[in-house]
Design a protein around this motif. Structure first.
Motif, PDB file in Angstrom:
ATOM      1  N   SER A   1      -3.952  -1.023   0.982  1.00 28.36           N
ATOM      2  CA  SER A   1      -2.836  -2.005   1.674  1.00 28.36           C
ATOM      3  C   SER A   1      -3.580  -3.269   2.055  1.00 28.36           C
ATOM      4  CB  SER A   1      -2.207  -1.258   2.824  1.00 28.36           C
ATOM      5  OG  SER A   1      -1.432  -2.243   3.530  1.00 28.36           O
TER       6      SER A   1
ATOM      7  N   ASP B   1      -6.292   7.451   0.322  1.00 29.90           N
ATOM      8  CA  ASP B   1      -5.466   6.609   0.855  1.00 29.90           C
ATOM      9  C   ASP B   1      -6.393   5.532   1.850  1.00 29.90           C
ATOM     10  OD1 ASP B   1      -3.754   4.776   2.345  1.00 29.90           O
ATOM     11  OD2 ASP B   1      -2.356   6.555   2.740  1.00 29.90           O
TER      12      ASP B   1
ATOM     13  N   ALA C   1      -5.932   2.662   3.019  1.00 31.02           N
ATOM     14  CA  ALA C   1      -5.103   1.368   3.686  1.00 31.02           C
ATOM     15  C   ALA C   1      -5.886   1.127   4.893  1.00 31.02           C
ATOM     16  CB  ALA C   1      -3.904   1.947   3.727  1.00 31.02           C
ATOM     17  N   GLN C   2      -6.534   2.109   5.719  1.00 34.23           N
ATOM     18  CA  GLN C   2      -7.226   1.918   6.958  1.00 34.23           C
ATOM     19  C   GLN C   2      -8.711   1.675   6.711  1.00 34.23           C
ATOM     20  OE1 GLN C   2      -5.591   3.910  10.203  1.00 34.23           O
ATOM     21  NE2 GLN C   2      -3.356   3.579   9.773  1.00 34.23           N
TER      22      GLN C   2
ATOM     23  N   TRP D   1       0.335   7.051   8.862  1.00 31.95           N
ATOM     24  CA  TRP D   1       1.413   6.227   8.721  1.00 31.95           C
ATOM     25  C   TRP D   1       2.316   6.868   7.663  1.00 31.95           C
ATOM     26  CZ3 TRP D   1       4.748   3.140  10.674  1.00 31.95           C
ATOM     27  CH2 TRP D   1       5.555   2.413  10.077  1.00 31.95           C
TER      28      TRP D   1
ATOM     29  N   GLY E   1       0.918  -1.279  -0.160  1.00 25.29           N
ATOM     30  CA  GLY E   1       0.022   0.153   0.133  1.00 25.29           C
ATOM     31  C   GLY E   1       0.741   1.253   0.064  1.00 25.29           C
ATOM     32  N   THR E   2       1.962   1.194   0.174  1.00 25.70           N
ATOM     33  CA  THR E   2       3.077   2.242  -0.247  1.00 25.70           C
ATOM     34  C   THR E   2       3.362   2.342  -1.801  1.00 25.70           C
ATOM     35  OG1 THR E   2       3.996   1.705   1.909  1.00 25.70           O
ATOM     36  CG2 THR E   2       5.189   3.266   0.411  1.00 25.70           C
TER      37      THR E   2
ATOM     38  N   LYS F   1      -4.213  -5.503   8.354  1.00 31.36           N
ATOM     39  CA  LYS F   1      -5.519  -4.544   7.819  1.00 31.36           C
ATOM     40  C   LYS F   1      -6.635  -5.184   8.011  1.00 31.36           C
ATOM     41  CE  LYS F   1      -2.608  -1.137   6.698  1.00 31.36           C
ATOM     42  NZ  LYS F   1      -2.066  -0.501   7.654  1.00 31.36           N
TER      43      LYS F   1
ATOM     44  N   SER G   1       3.805   6.193   5.125  1.00 32.68           N
ATOM     45  CA  SER G   1       3.781   5.954   3.859  1.00 32.68           C
ATOM     46  C   SER G   1       2.849   7.218   3.117  1.00 32.68           C
ATOM     47  CB  SER G   1       2.945   4.731   3.439  1.00 32.68           C
ATOM     48  OG  SER G   1       3.472   3.741   4.124  1.00 32.68           O
TER      49      SER G   1
END
Ligand SMILES: Cc1ncc(COP(=O)(O)O)c(C=O)c1O
Length: 369
Positions: A181, A157, A159-160, A86, A60-61, A186, A88
């Protein structure tokens, strides 16, 4: 009682047969890089999201970096992101050659404060990395309007925030692209690093796919120089095996958050998460703000409860960003909250008994601690 912060073992045990079968198929067919399992995951994830393109990649970066690179972001550009995330979310901006510009967090919702966004925009602003932190979407409607007015690419983003929603639309679907991500912890996690970009933009999708695979869509036909950022077959098959359960796991997280809210009610020394109206918070993290946070964390640890801090230092306060010449006073909310926030255990398999134990232990700390 011993309560881990995340419990990936219970989840594996609950679907062991499907995971073991998925792994064994990939190994038997030696379908390690690319191939049908990667395609199958991309297709199924696209169907679930109702999106035209899913471009899987290594993590996910990379999904953030690849998206920005393929939008032409680079030296001389500025990209805005949030002060608490984070790294990233900001290091990928620098990797493109652009400069990260941090904006403080909203005091109630912890994602970027949309009221401060306009003040951070300059003629060099090319994009916004909009982080939907902890499982709750930022104020995307207001932010979309600003980005449109100022011709700024909106990159989400996610990711979360797998399957998080605002007004019934999932995170990742309103911007030019959504970045995911699938890090093991996750909400949808692989058994190693994994990531993906989702987009409805055909051109961007093609460019990202090419860039992530050494600049080639067809073997040996390198149209540009790219990078090696591919999802491997094992991770893809594991993710596909988890897809039938993901919506149910998401509901279990939401249910656990409701239980936390009920059992933590009345403890004046803490603040529980606020849910944005019209929003579906999917609780990747259950973050409270607590008086005497460090002592509380230590007390919980002694009682067998593992917690974490997301994140102990706001991004612009890190040594890595000293060069930007900002001070903690430029980000008063993120700076204040970095010593108050505490992430309590959160996963679908967490039981009500555990939540009651955690709540009672927090009460005990503030009574006797
Ligand atoms: C908000 C955010 N963005 C990006 C990332 C990067 O994802 P990965 O660890 O897969 O590179 C993460 C994961 O830790 C994250 O929490």
């Amino acid at each position: 009682m011993n309560i881990p912060f995340v419990d990936l073992k219970s989840q594996y045990q609950s679907i062991k047969q499907s995971i073991d079968d998925a792994i064994s198929c990939v190994v038997n067919e030696t379908a390690f890089i690319g191939g049908k399992y990667v395609k199958e995951f991309e297709q199924k994830f696209a169907e679930l999201y109702g999106v035209k393109h899913v471009i899987s990649c290594a993590n996910g970066t990379d999904s953030l970096y690849i998206t920005m690179k393929m939008l032409g972001i680079g030296k001389g550009d500025e990209v805005i992101t949030v002060a608490n995330s984070w790294i990233s979310s900001s290091e990928t901006i620098s990797q493109t050659g652009a400069t990260p510009v941090f904006v403080d967090i909203h005091p109630e919702y912890y994602s970027i404060d949309e009221n401060l966004l306009k003040g951070a925009i300059t003629n060099n602003t090319k994009a916004l990395i909009l982080v939907h932190l902890q499982g709750q979407m930022a104020n995307i409607e207001a932010i979309q309007v600003i980005c449109k007015e100022r011709n700024i690419h909106l990159i989400e983003d996610c990711a979360q925030s797998h399957f998080s929603e605002y007004k019934g639309i999932r995170a990742g679907l309103r911007g030019i692209a959504g970045s995911f991500s699938f890090y093991p912890g996750k909400n949808l996690g692989a058994y190693g690093d994994a990531g993906a970009i989702i987009t409805n933009d055909d051109k961007l999708a093609e460019m990202c796919r090419m860039y992530a695979n050494h600049g080639a869509l067809t073997k040996h036909k390198h149209e540009i120089e790219g990078i090696n950022s591919r999802l491997d077959g094992l991770q893809a098959a594991i993710l596909t095996a988890k897809l039938p359960y993901i919506l149910q796991w998401t509901e279990q997280r939401i249910n656990n958050a409701q239980l936390y809210a009920r059992h933590l009610a009345g403890i004046n020394q803490i603040v529980v998460p606020t849910i944005r109206p019209d929003s579906k918070h999917t609780f990747h993290l259950y973050v409270i703000r607590a008086k005497e946070r460090d002592r509380l964390q230590h007390f919980l640890k002694e009682k067998g409860i593992e917690t974490a801090i997301h994140y102990p230092t706001a991004l612009p306060n890190l040594q890595a960003y000293r060069y930007l010449g900002k001070t903690p006073n430029n980000f008063p909310i993120a700076t204040q909250y970095q010593s108050e926030i505490l992430s309590l255990p959160m996963y679908p398999e967490l039981t009500e008994d555990s939540i009651i134990y955690i709540a009672n232990t927090i009460k005990e700390f503030y009574t006797v601690g």
